[in-house]
Structures are given as structure tokens and as C-alpha cells.
Scaffold this motif. Structure first.
Motif, PDB file in Angstrom:
ATOM      1  N   VAL A  60       0.738  -1.220   0.090  1.00 39.19           N
ATOM      2  CA  VAL A  60       0.095  -0.031  -0.025  1.00 39.19           C
ATOM      3  C   VAL A  60       0.781   1.201   0.183  1.00 39.19           C
ATOM      4  O   VAL A  60       0.506   2.412  -0.846  1.00 39.19           O
ATOM      5  CB  VAL A  60      -0.960  -0.040   1.206  1.00 39.19           C
ATOM      6  N   ARG A  61       1.802   1.276   0.932  1.00 37.79           N
ATOM      7  CA  ARG A  61       2.751   2.488   1.041  1.00 37.79           C
ATOM      8  C   ARG A  61       3.519   2.670  -0.462  1.00 37.79           C
ATOM      9  O   ARG A  61       3.658   3.793  -1.067  1.00 37.79           O
ATOM     10  CB  ARG A  61       3.790   2.292   2.037  1.00 37.79           C
ATOM     11  N   ALA A  62       3.924   1.339  -1.113  1.00 36.83           N
ATOM     12  CA  ALA A  62       4.743   1.644  -2.428  1.00 36.83           C
ATOM     13  C   ALA A  62       3.778   2.036  -3.547  1.00 36.83           C
ATOM     14  O   ALA A  62       3.979   2.896  -4.020  1.00 36.83           O
ATOM     15  CB  ALA A  62       5.256   0.211  -2.691  1.00 36.83           C
ATOM     16  N   ALA A  63       2.463   1.595  -3.546  1.00 34.48           N
ATOM     17  CA  ALA A  63       1.438   1.904  -4.639  1.00 34.48           C
ATOM     18  C   ALA A  63       1.086   3.424  -4.239  1.00 34.48           C
ATOM     19  O   ALA A  63       1.146   4.169  -5.356  1.00 34.48           O
ATOM     20  CB  ALA A  63       0.212   1.233  -4.354  1.00 34.48           C
ATOM     21  N   THR A  64       0.862   3.893  -3.072  1.00 34.81           N
ATOM     22  CA  THR A  64       0.704   5.326  -2.879  1.00 34.81           C
ATOM     23  C   THR A  64       1.620   6.210  -3.170  1.00 34.81           C
ATOM     24  O   THR A  64       1.472   7.244  -4.110  1.00 34.81           O
ATOM     25  CB  THR A  64       0.622   5.570  -1.120  1.00 34.81           C
TER      26      THR A  64
END
Length: 235
Positions: free
Chosen positions: A12-16
Motif C-alpha cells: 500500500v505504501r509503495a503503491a501510494t
């Protein structure tokens, strides 16, 4: 925390981060898998498809933020204290989620329709929390009677715009910025002492001051009427 939950949070952090850099449409599941060192096939163990990932990026975030906002503004009794709590939490939320705020404003139409609808619904509920605080303050005589919708939009706009200019390395911390915002809201910019600049419309200024003090007198008179019976009985 279980490994699966840790990996999901990392994805989720990487996608954001990638969504902010390239736009939502410019990022594929393969890009995200490469960013976190997974195969695309392995990514499906955590998210069923790209929209499912977007639901976790935006839907989970805005739900958590709204629940936390309600909690932070429910502990105080006076509207002024609630307003301070609201601004402090909103500022903290923005500076801790700059990427998500940036995406929500710049790429909202690229979010899946069901998540976009949920985002807007929770945003309206958040706006209603603030408007209710303002209505309470106006009814209790703590705050100037004005259009709470306009004031709520002004407050939210002031806080939201932090995503454009706030940097952790800046001269002020998030807490200091929140205090500046609160001071601006509750005190304004005009000086109240005699050494301040002369107003261009003195009559209008005098009427405004008289109305303000009249409201203050009414407010404190009502409070005295509520307190005096209790004080008399305690003698």
C-alpha cells in the motif's frame, strides 16, 4: 503483526508513492510488484486486482481518518475546544498523509467509482462534524454567528492546502502551524489595542465593536443566571 499484514502495508505504501509520482493510470500492478520485490503473481495473494488495491489505499485510509476525527472531537464539551481539536487533528492528518491527500485532490476521477463515492460520503460526514461544532459555538454564544457552511469550507481549505506547501524540514512543526491556524480563526488579524492601525470606516468599526460587546454581555449574563442559584445554595 503477521507477515501477510506487513507485506500488505508495504505494498500500500509503495503503491501510494508510485501513484503520486506517475498518476493512478500510469502505474500497473507489475510496477508495484517490482517496487516491493514481488512477482506479479505473488501480488495476487494480497490483492485480487488493481481496484482492490485502490480500495485499500483510499477506502481504508479515509475510513480510519474519519473514525479518528470523531474520536478526537468528542472528548471536549465547549465548541471552542472542539474546534481546536478539529484543526489540530486535521493538520496532523494532512502532514502525516501528504501523498494520499495529494492524490485525493489531483486524481480523484481515476479512483474506482465505488471508492470515489465512499470517499465523498465520508468527506461530507467530516464536513458535517465541523459544521456541527460551529453551530454549537454560535448557539452557545462562543462564536460569531455566520454561515457555518462557508466557514467550514474556509477551515478545511486552509488545512487541506498544507499538502501543497508543508515540508517536515520547514521552520515550523505541524503542531505550531495548527496553533497559528487556531489563533487566526479565533482572534483574526485585526489588532484590538489602541496602537493598531486606524480603520477606514470608523462608524462601521464602532458599531461592530458595540454589537460584539452586547453579545458578550448577553452570553455572560446567561451564564451568571445559571451559576448564581448553585452558588447561593452552597452558602
Amino acid at each position: 503483526m503477521a507477515r501477510k499484514a506487513i507485506v500488505r502495508d508495504e505494498v500500500v505504501r509503495a503503491a501510494t508513492r508510485l501513484f503520486k509520482e506517475r498518476g493512478i493510470r500510469g502505474v500497473s500492478l507489475q510496477d508495484i510488484a517490482d517496487e516491493v520485490g514481488l512477482t506479479k503473481g505473488a501480488l495476487y495473494h494480497y490483492f485480487s486486482n488493481r481496484d482492490d488495491l485502490l480500495r485499500h489505499v483510499f477506502g481504508d485510509w479515509i475510513t480510519r481518518e474519519f473514525e479518528a476525527l470523531r474520536e478526537h472531537t468528542s472528548g471536549s464539551e465547549s465548541a471552542t475546544a472542539k474546534l481546536r481539536d478539529y484543526v489540530r487533528y486535521h493538520v496532523s492528518s494532512v502532514v502525516n498523509n501528504v501523498d494520499l491527500y495529494s492524490l485525493s485532490f489531483s486524481s480523484e476521477m481515476e479512483i474506482p467509482p465505488d471508492i470515489r463515492a465512499k470517499f465523498r460520503r465520508l468527506k461530507r460526514q467530516s464536513d458535517e462534524v465541523l459544521k456541527e461544532i460551529l453551530r454549537q459555538g454560535m448557539a452557545d454564544g462562543e462564536l460569531e454567528a455566520r454561515d457555518e457552511k462557508v466557514i467550514a469550507f474556509a477551515i478545511d481549505g486552509m488545512c487541506n492546502w498544507l499538502f501543497q506547501w508543508y515540508t517536515p524540514e520547514g521552520p515550523k512543526s505541524a503542531a505550531e502551524i495548527a496553533d497559528d491556524f487556531i489563533d487566526l480563526l479565533l482572534r483574526g488579524l485585526l489588532r484590538n489595542d489602541s496602537s493598531g492601525p486606524v480603520e477606514t470606516d470608523r462608524q462601521h468599526d464602532a458599531v461592530g465593536r458595540a454589537e460584539y460587546h452586547a453579545r458578550a454581555i448577553r452570553f455572560h449574563s446567561e451564564r451568571l443566571e445559571q451559576l448564581l442559584p448553585g452558588l447561593a445554595s452552597s452558602d
